[in-house]
Design an enzyme around this catalytic site. Structure first.
Site, PDB file in Angstrom:
ATOM      1  N   HIS A 129      28.312  28.503  25.559  1.00  0.00           N
ATOM      2  CA  HIS A 129      29.635  27.902  25.725  1.00  0.00           C
ATOM      3  C   HIS A 129      29.749  27.228  27.083  1.00  0.00           C
ATOM      4  O   HIS A 129      30.350  26.172  27.228  1.00  0.00           O
ATOM      5  CB  HIS A 129      30.719  28.968  25.616  1.00  0.00           C
ATOM      6  CG  HIS A 129      31.027  29.305  24.208  1.00  0.00           C
ATOM      7  ND1 HIS A 129      31.661  28.425  23.371  1.00  0.00           N
ATOM      8  CD2 HIS A 129      30.780  30.403  23.482  1.00  0.00           C
ATOM      9  CE1 HIS A 129      31.797  28.981  22.197  1.00  0.00           C
ATOM     10  NE2 HIS A 129      31.260  30.183  22.221  1.00  0.00           N
ATOM     11  N   ARG A 164      20.202  14.269  12.267  1.00  0.00           N
ATOM     12  CA  ARG A 164      18.817  14.267  11.751  1.00  0.00           C
ATOM     13  C   ARG A 164      18.325  15.713  11.727  1.00  0.00           C
ATOM     14  O   ARG A 164      17.824  16.213  12.728  1.00  0.00           O
ATOM     15  CB  ARG A 164      17.920  13.416  12.649  1.00  0.00           C
ATOM     16  CG  ARG A 164      18.191  11.919  12.575  1.00  0.00           C
ATOM     17  CD  ARG A 164      17.223  11.150  13.464  1.00  0.00           C
ATOM     18  NE  ARG A 164      17.158   9.738  13.124  1.00  0.00           N
ATOM     19  CZ  ARG A 164      17.803   8.772  13.783  1.00  0.00           C
ATOM     20  NH1 ARG A 164      18.558   9.068  14.797  1.00  0.00           N
ATOM     21  NH2 ARG A 164      17.668   7.506  13.415  1.00  0.00           N
ATOM     22  N   ARG A 198      22.118  14.969   7.421  1.00  0.00           N
ATOM     23  CA  ARG A 198      21.114  14.378   6.527  1.00  0.00           C
ATOM     24  C   ARG A 198      20.103  15.451   6.194  1.00  0.00           C
ATOM     25  O   ARG A 198      19.587  16.122   7.094  1.00  0.00           O
ATOM     26  CB  ARG A 198      20.426  13.208   7.212  1.00  0.00           C
ATOM     27  CG  ARG A 198      19.257  12.697   6.383  1.00  0.00           C
ATOM     28  CD  ARG A 198      18.658  11.463   6.949  1.00  0.00           C
ATOM     29  NE  ARG A 198      17.826  11.739   8.106  1.00  0.00           N
ATOM     30  CZ  ARG A 198      17.267  10.787   8.842  1.00  0.00           C
ATOM     31  NH1 ARG A 198      17.495   9.520   8.549  1.00  0.00           N
ATOM     32  NH2 ARG A 198      16.511  11.088   9.864  1.00  0.00           N
ATOM     33  N   GLU A 250      18.234   2.835   2.321  1.00  0.00           N
ATOM     34  CA  GLU A 250      17.177   2.387   3.229  1.00  0.00           C
ATOM     35  C   GLU A 250      15.958   1.881   2.477  1.00  0.00           C
ATOM     36  O   GLU A 250      14.925   1.611   3.079  1.00  0.00           O
ATOM     37  CB  GLU A 250      16.812   3.476   4.240  1.00  0.00           C
ATOM     38  CG  GLU A 250      16.567   4.842   3.676  1.00  0.00           C
ATOM     39  CD  GLU A 250      16.381   5.923   4.754  1.00  0.00           C
ATOM     40  OE1 GLU A 250      16.260   5.604   5.946  1.00  0.00           O
ATOM     41  OE2 GLU A 250      16.332   7.097   4.365  1.00  0.00           O
ATOM     42  N   ASN A 294      16.754   0.965  10.000  1.00  0.00           N
ATOM     43  CA  ASN A 294      15.387   1.065  10.526  1.00  0.00           C
ATOM     44  C   ASN A 294      14.384   1.024   9.371  1.00  0.00           C
ATOM     45  O   ASN A 294      13.439   0.221   9.367  1.00  0.00           O
ATOM     46  CB  ASN A 294      15.190   2.370  11.310  1.00  0.00           C
ATOM     47  CG  ASN A 294      16.273   2.597  12.344  1.00  0.00           C
ATOM     48  OD1 ASN A 294      16.906   1.650  12.791  1.00  0.00           O
ATOM     49  ND2 ASN A 294      16.507   3.833  12.714  1.00  0.00           N
ATOM     50  N   ASP A 295      14.596   1.883   8.393  1.00  0.00           N
ATOM     51  CA  ASP A 295      13.687   1.880   7.248  1.00  0.00           C
ATOM     52  C   ASP A 295      13.950   0.697   6.319  1.00  0.00           C
ATOM     53  O   ASP A 295      13.022   0.155   5.728  1.00  0.00           O
ATOM     54  CB  ASP A 295      13.804   3.205   6.465  1.00  0.00           C
ATOM     55  CG  ASP A 295      12.957   4.283   7.109  1.00  0.00           C
ATOM     56  OD1 ASP A 295      11.807   3.977   7.503  1.00  0.00           O
ATOM     57  OD2 ASP A 295      13.431   5.425   7.250  1.00  0.00           O
ATOM     58  N   ARG A 334       7.100   0.120  10.538  1.00  0.00           N
ATOM     59  CA  ARG A 334       7.953   0.128  11.736  1.00  0.00           C
ATOM     60  C   ARG A 334       7.259   0.748  12.948  1.00  0.00           C
ATOM     61  O   ARG A 334       7.716   0.615  14.072  1.00  0.00           O
ATOM     62  CB  ARG A 334       9.297   0.811  11.440  1.00  0.00           C
ATOM     63  CG  ARG A 334       9.261   2.305  11.267  1.00  0.00           C
ATOM     64  CD  ARG A 334      10.589   2.816  10.694  1.00  0.00           C
ATOM     65  NE  ARG A 334      11.296   3.671  11.644  1.00  0.00           N
ATOM     66  CZ  ARG A 334      12.279   4.505  11.307  1.00  0.00           C
ATOM     67  NH1 ARG A 334      12.706   4.570  10.047  1.00  0.00           N
ATOM     68  NH2 ARG A 334      12.871   5.242  12.187  1.00  0.00           N
ATOM     69  N   CYS A 351      23.907   3.647   9.979  1.00  0.00           N
ATOM     70  CA  CYS A 351      23.451   4.633  10.971  1.00  0.00           C
ATOM     71  C   CYS A 351      22.113   4.256  11.592  1.00  0.00           C
ATOM     72  O   CYS A 351      21.627   4.965  12.463  1.00  0.00           O
ATOM     73  CB  CYS A 351      23.390   6.029  10.368  1.00  0.00           C
ATOM     74  SG  CYS A 351      22.154   6.203   9.088  1.00  0.00           S
TER      75      CYS A 351
HETATM   76  C1  PEP Z   1      17.020   4.562   9.387  1.00  0.00           C
HETATM   77  O1  PEP Z   1      16.000   4.534   8.706  1.00  0.00           O
HETATM   78  O2  PEP Z   1      17.661   3.548   9.734  1.00  0.00           O
HETATM   79  C2  PEP Z   1      17.534   5.854   9.858  1.00  0.00           C
HETATM   80  C3  PEP Z   1      18.729   5.946  10.423  1.00  0.00           C
HETATM   81  O3  PEP Z   1      16.753   6.946   9.700  1.00  0.00           O
HETATM   82  P1  PEP Z   1      15.474   7.282  10.602  1.00  0.00           P
HETATM   83  O4  PEP Z   1      15.452   6.320  11.746  1.00  0.00           O
HETATM   84  O5  PEP Z   1      15.659   8.707  11.021  1.00  0.00           O
HETATM   85  O6  PEP Z   1      14.372   7.102   9.637  1.00  0.00           O
HETATM   86 MG    MG Z   2      15.192   6.320   7.764  1.00  0.00          MG
END
Ligand code: PEP
Ligand code: MG
Length: 539
Positions: free
Chosen positions: A187, A292, A328, A426, A449-450, A460, A497
């Site tokens: 805390h 995550r 997630r 994604e 991202n994916d 990536r 996200c």
């Molecule tokens: C994404 O793929 O955009 C994502 C938020 O998940 P991660 O980057 O954890 O694969």
């Molecule tokens: Mg992802």
């Protein structure tokens, strides 16, 4: 001298070091024949301790918000605990001793019991029961409420700090605090983050450093004692930069995420651990848009148990105090590995056995996680989302598993809460199926991202493809637009996200598309808020 510890909260502090000595209370065992009189003394001291805690609660409420003030509520409740009181009465009556001694004995005994428990949450209560007992003893001994009376602002060094001590620190007088003990999730640590004071733990400082000049680097987790001129000059620059950033932060804190024309958008934080919640709150996140959860698995030697996960999710939900927390489910595979999964090497790991694919082939892993998530939902506003979805069939199967999990929890007599269900968009397949998928879930969260990786067929992780892996590619933007449209048509809300969500050059584009939520890394929140507030969609 440079001492390395662990950071509880970032920031730079420079100033005089002061060692906080806890005034150890000596409690003598004294014979008292009149047990009723001792009980009366205890009751009066307890009431006074509760009154003090009420004052602290109000102070913390104003300074660090309800979630963090709650600890003083907990302390008040602990003082009213029947077992605690019965133990004190038993010692007073059986041993014919003074109330101070009975309270100290009970505090020690209970603290030992809590400290030996498996449950992290209960273990943390060990410090709390000691804290409340000390408070009652202080009242019984006619002492004043403990506090820290400093002169000039100092970097405060202590062996450990109880939550009540932390909140009582006069923040005008404390530049930072550094402790030898304590954990990043205690805390006290959470309070420090929300109080915006750089703080370190795990620093075994020399006792004779009182009065020396020191620098706390809350980013690196380091304490410098008597640094050289060069180090001082370097940190003066760093501190100035940090102050500029904080000034911007302060101005935007508490303001709404609303455009000039009145369009509102949710601005949430992406986190990877329970400890990140502090940064999310400190940056004024409206919720957690992506937790995550795989960090719980990757950092472990074996599958994290339902109990371990439950505690992590519950802590996040409680600290977010009713704000939305999107967890997630396990997104392991490809670049994120844990040996105990025993995954075979693959030719194309990014296109391989990962995330929801593993969970659906090994449903017990998903079930354990879902049980923890649903149970933790009793303690806050939890949603769940599933990564790497490509088909309706997967969503249908997940829903069956969710039903099984709920039935099993009912059968086991374990309480669980309401949980919104969402999926990550994604993969190109999910984009093209988004009209149908939207009817099956409560929300979408677009993982740019994916999505970029799969739409543009570029790994990536491959540094040679940085140019090809372009998240601003029109194909990516069209995919996002299509997803948003289909989400709304199907009655689902939709957020972003992936990293692109925190790119202020894209904020207006996303708002024009009608995105409902952006979830970004905590340090980006206020920057994005700033961008949102400058936009005029009607202009
Ligand atoms: C994404 O793929 O955009 C994502 C938020 O998940 P991660 O980057 O954890 O694969
Ligand atoms: Mg992802």
């Amino acid at each position: 001298m440079r001492l390395q510890g662990k950071s509880v909260f970032g920031g730079i502090a420079m100033g005089k070091l002061a060692v906080y000595e806890k005034k150890e209370r000596t409690v003598k065992r004294e014979k008292r024949e009149d047990a009723d009189a001792e009980m009366q003394r205890f009751y009066e001291a307890k009431e006074e301790a509760k009154r003090q805690l009420g004052v602290l609660y109000e102070k913390a409420l104003k300074e660090v918000g309800e979630a963090n003030a709650a600890i003083f509520d907990v302390h008040q409740m602990m003082l009213d605990d029947q077992d605690y009181e019965e133990s004190i009465e038993h010692i007073i009556r059986e041993q014919k001793v003074n109330a101070e001694y009975a309270v100290a004995q009970t505090g020690d005994n209970f603290s030992e019991i809590f400290a030996a428990m498996d449950d992290d949450y209960m273990r943390m209560r060990a410090a709390d029961v000691k804290d409340i007992s000390d408070r009652v003893i202080a009242v019984l001994q006619g002492g004043k409420d403990k506090g820290f009376a400093g002169g000039e602002p100092v970097i405060l060094l202590a062996e450990d700090l109880a939550p009540s001590e932390t909140v009582q620190l006069d923040k005008e007088k404390v530049l930072s605090f550094v402790t030898k003990f304590g954990s990043t999730n205690s805390h006290t640590a959470i309070l420090a983050r929300t109080m915006n004071i750089p703080a370190l733990i795990g620093i075994d400082f020399p006792k004779d450093c009182e009065g020396a000049f020191g620098i706390v680097d809350g980013f690196e987790g380091a304490l410098y004692i008597d640094p050289d001129e060069e180090t001082i000059a370097l940190y003066e620059k760093k501190k100035q930069k940090e102050e500029e950033r904080r000034a911007l932060l302060q101005e935007l804190k508490g303001k709404e995420n609303v455009t000039k024309d009145g369009t509102r958008v949710e601005l949430f934080a992406n986190i990877g651990s329970v400890a990140d919640v502090g940064a999310a709150l400190q940056n004024d996140a409206g919720g957690i848009g992506l937790f995550r959860s795989e960090f719980l698995y990757i950092g472990a030697e074996d599958y994290p148990s339902e109990e371990q996960q439950f505690q992590a999710y519950r802590t996040v939900a409680q600290n977010m105090a009713g704000k939305k927390v999107v967890i997630r489910t396990l997104d392991i595979g490809a670049d994120k590995k844990a040996d105990y999964f025993g995954l075979d090497p693959e030719e194309n790991p990014a296109l391989g056995f990962r995330a929801i694919r593993i969970c659906l082939q090994r449903p017990q892993i998903l079930k354990t996680q879902l049980r923890a998530i649903f149970r933790a939902a009793c303690y806050g506003n939890i949603s769940v989302m599933y990564p790497m979805i490509t088909s309706l069939r997967e969503v249908e199967r997940i829903k069956e598993i969710v039903e099984e999990v709920k039935e099993e929890l009912l059968k086991d007599g374990l309480p669980f809460g309401e949980v919104e269900q969402g999926i990550m968009i994604e993969t190109p397949a999910a984009v093209f199926m988004s009209a149908e998928l939207a009817k099956e879930v409560d929300f979408f969260s677009i993982g740019t991202n994916d999505l970029t990786q799969y739409l543009l067929a570029c790994d990536r992780q491959n540094p040679n493809l940085a140019d090809v892996c372009d998240p601003y590619h029109p194909a990516v933007l069209r995919a996002i637009e299509m997803t948003v449209k289909n989400a709304h048509a199907g009655g689902a809300w939709v957020g972003i996200c992936g990293e692109l969500g925190g790119d202020v050059r894209m904020t207006e584009t996303f708002l024009r598309m009608g995105v409902d939520e952006l979830s970004v890394s905590p340090p980006r929140i206020l920057e994005v808020r700033d961008a949102i507030r400058r936009i005029d969609l009607k202009g």
